[in-house]
Design a protein around this motif. Structure first.
Motif, PDB file in Angstrom:
ATOM      1  N   PRO A   1       0.806  -1.229   0.000  1.00 55.04           N
ATOM      2  CA  PRO A   1       0.000   0.000   0.000  1.00 55.04           C
ATOM      3  C   PRO A   1       0.836   1.276   0.000  1.00 55.04           C
ATOM      4  CG  PRO A   1      -0.679  -1.488   1.765  1.00 55.04           C
ATOM      5  CD  PRO A   1       0.583  -2.036   1.208  1.00 55.04           C
ATOM      6  N   PHE A   2       2.103   1.155   0.323  1.00 48.82           N
ATOM      7  CA  PHE A   2       2.943   2.352   0.474  1.00 48.82           C
ATOM      8  C   PHE A   2       3.915   2.545  -0.683  1.00 48.82           C
ATOM      9  CE2 PHE A   2       2.130   0.390   4.654  1.00 48.82           C
ATOM     10  CZ  PHE A   2       1.308   1.362   5.183  1.00 48.82           C
ATOM     11  N   ARG A   3       3.905   1.630  -1.639  1.00 50.03           N
ATOM     12  CA  ARG A   3       4.863   1.667  -2.740  1.00 50.03           C
ATOM     13  C   ARG A   3       4.588   2.884  -3.618  1.00 50.03           C
ATOM     14  NH1 ARG A   3       7.864  -1.915  -6.188  1.00 50.03           N
ATOM     15  NH2 ARG A   3       9.164  -0.415  -7.298  1.00 50.03           N
ATOM     16  N   LEU A   4       5.651   3.585  -3.959  1.00 52.39           N
ATOM     17  CA  LEU A   4       5.526   4.704  -4.881  1.00 52.39           C
ATOM     18  C   LEU A   4       5.661   4.175  -6.304  1.00 52.39           C
ATOM     19  CD1 LEU A   4       7.662   7.404  -3.044  1.00 52.39           C
ATOM     20  CD2 LEU A   4       5.189   7.311  -3.257  1.00 52.39           C
ATOM     21  N   PRO A   5       4.809   4.641  -7.188  1.00 56.34           N
ATOM     22  CA  PRO A   5       4.857   4.118  -8.552  1.00 56.34           C
ATOM     23  C   PRO A   5       6.164   4.448  -9.270  1.00 56.34           C
ATOM     24  CG  PRO A   5       3.335   5.969  -8.383  1.00 56.34           C
ATOM     25  CD  PRO A   5       3.744   5.626  -6.999  1.00 56.34           C
ATOM     26  N   LEU A   6       6.736   5.576  -8.950  1.00 49.55           N
ATOM     27  CA  LEU A   6       7.992   5.970  -9.575  1.00 49.55           C
ATOM     28  C   LEU A   6       9.019   6.237  -8.484  1.00 49.55           C
ATOM     29  CD1 LEU A   6       6.584   8.530 -12.163  1.00 49.55           C
ATOM     30  CD2 LEU A   6       7.412   6.219 -12.653  1.00 49.55           C
ATOM     31  N   HIS A   7      10.246   5.958  -8.828  1.00 46.67           N
ATOM     32  CA  HIS A   7      11.303   6.251  -7.872  1.00 46.67           C
ATOM     33  C   HIS A   7      11.442   7.757  -7.697  1.00 46.67           C
ATOM     34  CE1 HIS A   7      14.958   6.242  -5.661  1.00 46.67           C
ATOM     35  NE2 HIS A   7      15.552   6.980  -6.585  1.00 46.67           N
ATOM     36  N   ARG A   8      11.498   8.211  -6.471  1.00 43.62           N
ATOM     37  CA  ARG A   8      11.673   9.630  -6.203  1.00 43.62           C
ATOM     38  C   ARG A   8      13.145   9.862  -5.853  1.00 43.62           C
ATOM     39  NH1 ARG A   8       6.633  12.239  -7.170  1.00 43.62           N
ATOM     40  NH2 ARG A   8       5.199  10.492  -7.256  1.00 43.62           N
ATOM     41  N   PRO A   9      13.732  10.916  -6.357  1.00 47.74           N
ATOM     42  CA  PRO A   9      15.172  11.071  -6.196  1.00 47.74           C
ATOM     43  C   PRO A   9      15.629  11.480  -4.797  1.00 47.74           C
ATOM     44  CG  PRO A   9      14.257  12.930  -7.389  1.00 47.74           C
ATOM     45  CD  PRO A   9      13.145  11.958  -7.192  1.00 47.74           C
ATOM     46  N   ALA A  10      14.736  12.040  -3.981  1.00 44.89           N
ATOM     47  CA  ALA A  10      15.219  12.549  -2.696  1.00 44.89           C
ATOM     48  C   ALA A  10      14.397  12.008  -1.531  1.00 44.89           C
ATOM     49  CB  ALA A  10      15.174  14.070  -2.699  1.00 44.89           C
ATOM     50  N   PRO A  11      14.562  10.728  -1.218  1.00 41.84           N
ATOM     51  CA  PRO A  11      13.813  10.180  -0.090  1.00 41.84           C
ATOM     52  C   PRO A  11      14.352  10.723   1.237  1.00 41.84           C
ATOM     53  CG  PRO A  11      15.356   8.559  -0.946  1.00 41.84           C
ATOM     54  CD  PRO A  11      15.436   9.744  -1.852  1.00 41.84           C
ATOM     55  N   GLY A  12      13.525  10.618   2.265  1.00 44.92           N
ATOM     56  CA  GLY A  12      13.945  11.088   3.583  1.00 44.92           C
ATOM     57  C   GLY A  12      15.107  10.279   4.123  1.00 44.92           C
ATOM     58  N   PHE A  13      15.124   9.000   3.826  1.00 41.93           N
ATOM     59  CA  PHE A  13      16.258   8.156   4.237  1.00 41.93           C
ATOM     60  C   PHE A  13      16.329   6.949   3.315  1.00 41.93           C
ATOM     61  CE2 PHE A  13      12.621   6.928   6.850  1.00 41.93           C
ATOM     62  CZ  PHE A  13      12.596   5.536   6.766  1.00 41.93           C
ATOM     63  N   ILE A  14      17.489   6.340   3.278  1.00 44.00           N
ATOM     64  CA  ILE A  14      17.684   5.145   2.454  1.00 44.00           C
ATOM     65  C   ILE A  14      18.203   4.033   3.357  1.00 44.00           C
ATOM     66  CG2 ILE A  14      18.915   4.113   0.506  1.00 44.00           C
ATOM     67  CD1 ILE A  14      19.203   6.925  -0.663  1.00 44.00           C
ATOM     68  N   LEU A  15      17.470   2.948   3.404  1.00 44.28           N
ATOM     69  CA  LEU A  15      17.927   1.780   4.154  1.00 44.28           C
ATOM     70  C   LEU A  15      18.562   0.804   3.160  1.00 44.28           C
ATOM     71  CD1 LEU A  15      14.858   1.238   6.521  1.00 44.28           C
ATOM     72  CD2 LEU A  15      17.057   2.265   7.106  1.00 44.28           C
ATOM     73  N   VAL A  16      19.675   0.241   3.565  1.00 42.88           N
ATOM     74  CA  VAL A  16      20.395  -0.681   2.685  1.00 42.88           C
ATOM     75  C   VAL A  16      20.485  -2.039   3.379  1.00 42.88           C
ATOM     76  CG1 VAL A  16      22.576  -1.147   1.492  1.00 42.88           C
ATOM     77  CG2 VAL A  16      21.726   1.217   1.714  1.00 42.88           C
ATOM     78  N   VAL A  17      20.075  -3.069   2.659  1.00 35.76           N
ATOM     79  CA  VAL A  17      20.207  -4.434   3.176  1.00 35.76           C
ATOM     80  C   VAL A  17      21.377  -5.095   2.452  1.00 35.76           C
ATOM     81  CG1 VAL A  17      19.096  -6.688   3.441  1.00 35.76           C
ATOM     82  CG2 VAL A  17      17.734  -4.595   3.637  1.00 35.76           C
ATOM     83  N   ARG A  18      22.391  -5.504   3.210  1.00 37.51           N
ATOM     84  CA  ARG A  18      23.550  -6.162   2.596  1.00 37.51           C
ATOM     85  C   ARG A  18      23.540  -7.643   2.937  1.00 37.51           C
ATOM     86  NH1 ARG A  18      26.449  -2.502   0.321  1.00 37.51           N
ATOM     87  NH2 ARG A  18      26.603  -0.411   1.224  1.00 37.51           N
ATOM     88  N   SER A  19      23.909  -8.424   1.934  1.00 33.62           N
ATOM     89  CA  SER A  19      24.070  -9.868   2.161  1.00 33.62           C
ATOM     90  C   SER A  19      25.423 -10.105   2.814  1.00 33.62           C
ATOM     91  CB  SER A  19      24.016 -10.631   0.836  1.00 33.62           C
ATOM     92  OG  SER A  19      22.732 -10.589   0.310  1.00 33.62           O
ATOM     93  N   LEU A  20      25.398 -10.882   3.867  1.00 32.06           N
ATOM     94  CA  LEU A  20      26.640 -11.282   4.538  1.00 32.06           C
ATOM     95  C   LEU A  20      26.785 -12.788   4.410  1.00 32.06           C
ATOM     96  CD1 LEU A  20      26.076  -9.255   7.854  1.00 32.06           C
ATOM     97  CD2 LEU A  20      27.370  -8.510   5.842  1.00 32.06           C
ATOM     98  N   SER A  21      27.930 -13.292   4.794  1.00 31.47           N
ATOM     99  CA  SER A  21      28.138 -14.744   4.689  1.00 31.47           C
ATOM    100  C   SER A  21      27.197 -15.495   5.626  1.00 31.47           C
ATOM    101  CB  SER A  21      29.592 -15.082   5.013  1.00 31.47           C
ATOM    102  OG  SER A  21      29.896 -14.640   6.328  1.00 31.47           O
ATOM    103  N   ASP A  22      26.819 -14.847   6.740  1.00 34.77           N
ATOM    104  CA  ASP A  22      25.967 -15.537   7.718  1.00 34.77           C
ATOM    105  C   ASP A  22      24.596 -14.859   7.867  1.00 34.77           C
ATOM    106  OD1 ASP A  22      26.909 -13.208   8.772  1.00 34.77           O
ATOM    107  OD2 ASP A  22      27.370 -14.035  10.759  1.00 34.77           O
ATOM    108  N   GLY A  23      24.175 -14.090   6.880  1.00 32.01           N
ATOM    109  CA  GLY A  23      22.847 -13.478   6.971  1.00 32.01           C
ATOM    110  C   GLY A  23      22.802 -12.129   6.287  1.00 32.01           C
ATOM    111  N   TYR A  24      22.158 -11.159   6.975  1.00 32.99           N
ATOM    112  CA  TYR A  24      21.975  -9.834   6.384  1.00 32.99           C
ATOM    113  C   TYR A  24      22.299  -8.755   7.419  1.00 32.99           C
ATOM    114  CZ  TYR A  24      19.272 -12.299   2.819  1.00 32.99           C
ATOM    115  OH  TYR A  24      18.879 -13.146   1.827  1.00 32.99           O
ATOM    116  N   ALA A  25      22.679  -7.606   6.885  1.00 33.97           N
ATOM    117  CA  ALA A  25      22.860  -6.426   7.737  1.00 33.97           C
ATOM    118  C   ALA A  25      21.975  -5.318   7.194  1.00 33.97           C
ATOM    119  CB  ALA A  25      24.311  -5.978   7.735  1.00 33.97           C
TER     120      ALA A  25
END
Lengths: 123, 286
Positions: free
Chosen positions: B31-55
């Motif tokens: 319900p919260f997905r924006l149809p188009l990517h907006r260039p200036a979000p309030g924050f960006i969360l990054v999910v990284r793959s690690l050898s033993d899971g995610y960060a």
């Protein structure tokens, strides 16, 4: 020596910083009650009054009887007159309702919601 | 990594994540997905793959680590929820919120009081889902802003709702409202009811309460009344005046939802007069 020491401060002083008798309205029935302190914000839901005091950032919820007392405490009546009027509304004797009304008014004054009224006298 | 953008309660943000995480997040936060990517979000969360899971990272700062998607996603959504509610400019109250016939029904309560379980039970019963977390009111219009976040349910709640897989233990899971067959509120709507829930083994019943009780609980459970205290005070009073106030005593959330469904029906007992019912209605707890 104990006799030379300053007395402990009165936790419930009867005079404010300017010497005004802040609890006087609830001690003497011939003194006016109210009006509401000017800074207090008032609202009503189904006949019950709620008060917001922006200075203390506190909310007080009054029940039906306290709400009636609040409405009557507009600075024109003495405590005695307020008690008699409320007793008439409920069809009971003033003596039956006096302790509750006095206690409610005292609480409202102590919380700074009601202004301490002057004694009733000639204008 | 690709980025997906969302807007939650007025807060815009983006998530960069490996594809499987993005896909699941998209399902949960649809319900919260924006149809188009907006260039200036309030924050960006990054999910990284690690050898033993995610960060999970924000501006290169690791917020948390998790062994797998099942552990990561509830915590990611909790982080988004925290920021979204904190950034909300209106009046927000801890509450489960559902809707029926265009009117919102708020069930205020503190953390751990069973809001999510009640919201899920109501969704299963046929109510429109609005939120399991917050009643969000606009100061200007007085309308409820829908916040249909995924419902966070622990193992005990899943058992109570009959949604458990039968295995003992388990972690909190996120359930998309659509998984419960529920519709989600999309547009702002008026608050019609304030229901004050209380768990008690004595039975399931609804009883009328003075409107002032609704006002008191809206303020008591508010996240942010301190920001605009006088406006919050006035808005809580306005909402209490405009709503019907009932207490809900219950033990079984499914029975509670059923009783609420009956009571809020257009021809139901609490709807039949301009005032709440003069006597309580309910069923014994079986």
């Amino acid at each position: 020596m104990a006799a030379d020491q300053d007395p402990a401060p009165d936790p419930f002083p009867s005079e404010g910083p300017e010497g005004r008798h802040i609890l006087e309205p609830v001690r003497a029935e011939d003194q006016r009650v109210g009006p509401p302190a000017p800074h207090v914000v008032e609202t009503e839901v189904e006949g019950e009054v709620s008060l917001y005091d922006p200075r203390r950032e506190e909310v007080a919820f009054l029940n039906e009887t306290a709400s009636r007392i609040w409405r009557l405490a507009d600075g024109t009546r003495t405590l005695k007159e307020l008690i008699e009027e409320l007793a008439g509304t409920y069809g009971i004797s003033p003596d039956e309702i006096r302790p509750q009304v006095t206690e409610t008014v005292r609480g409202l004054v102590d919380q700074g919601l009601l202004s301490p009224g002057p004694p009733k006298g000639p204008p | 990594m690709k980025e997906v953008a969302y807007r939650v309660l007025g807060t815009w943000f983006a998530v960069r994540a490996p594809r499987p995480i993005r896909a699941e997040l998209d399902r949960l936060l649809a319900p919260f997905r924006l149809p188009l990517h907006r260039p200036a979000p309030g924050f960006i969360l990054v999910v990284r793959s690690l050898s033993d899971g995610y960060a999970l990272e924000d501006e290169a700062v690791t917020l948390l680590r998790a062994a797998g998607p099942d552990r990561l996603l509830p915590r990611l959504v909790a982080e988004v929820n925290r920021r979204a509610v904190e950034g909300f400019r209106g009046f927000a109250v801890h509450a489960a919120v559902v809707a029926r016939d265009g009117a919102a029904i708020a069930l205020p309560g503190g953390s751990g009081s069973g809001k999510s379980t009640l919201a899920a039970a109501c969704a299963l019963e046929g109510f429109t889902y609005v939120s399991d977390e917050a009643l969000c009111l606009d100061f200007e219009t007085g309308l409820v802003i829908p916040y249909p976040k995924p419902i966070a349910l622990g193992p005990h709640s899943l058992r109570l709702l009959g949604l458990s897989d039968g295995k003992p233990g388990g972690e909190e899971v996120l359930v998309a409202p659509a998984d419960l067959g529920a519709e989600m509120a999309g547009e702002p709507l008026p608050l019609g009811w304030v229901i004050l829930p209380r768990r008690d083994p004595g039975g399931t019943r609804l009883e009328p309460l003075p409107g002032q009780r609704a006002m008191a609980d809206l303020l008591r459970y508010s996240f942010n009344h301190y920001r605009r205290p006088e406006a919050s005070f006035r808005l809580a009073a306005q909402q209490a005046r405009a709503s019907r106030t009932l207490s809900l005593t219950y033990q079984d959330p499914r029975r509670a939802a059923r009783l609420l469904w009956e009571a809020t029906a257009p021809e139901g007992p609490a709807h039949s007069s301009s005032k709440p019912p003069s006597s309580g209605s309910g069923t014994p707890e079986g």
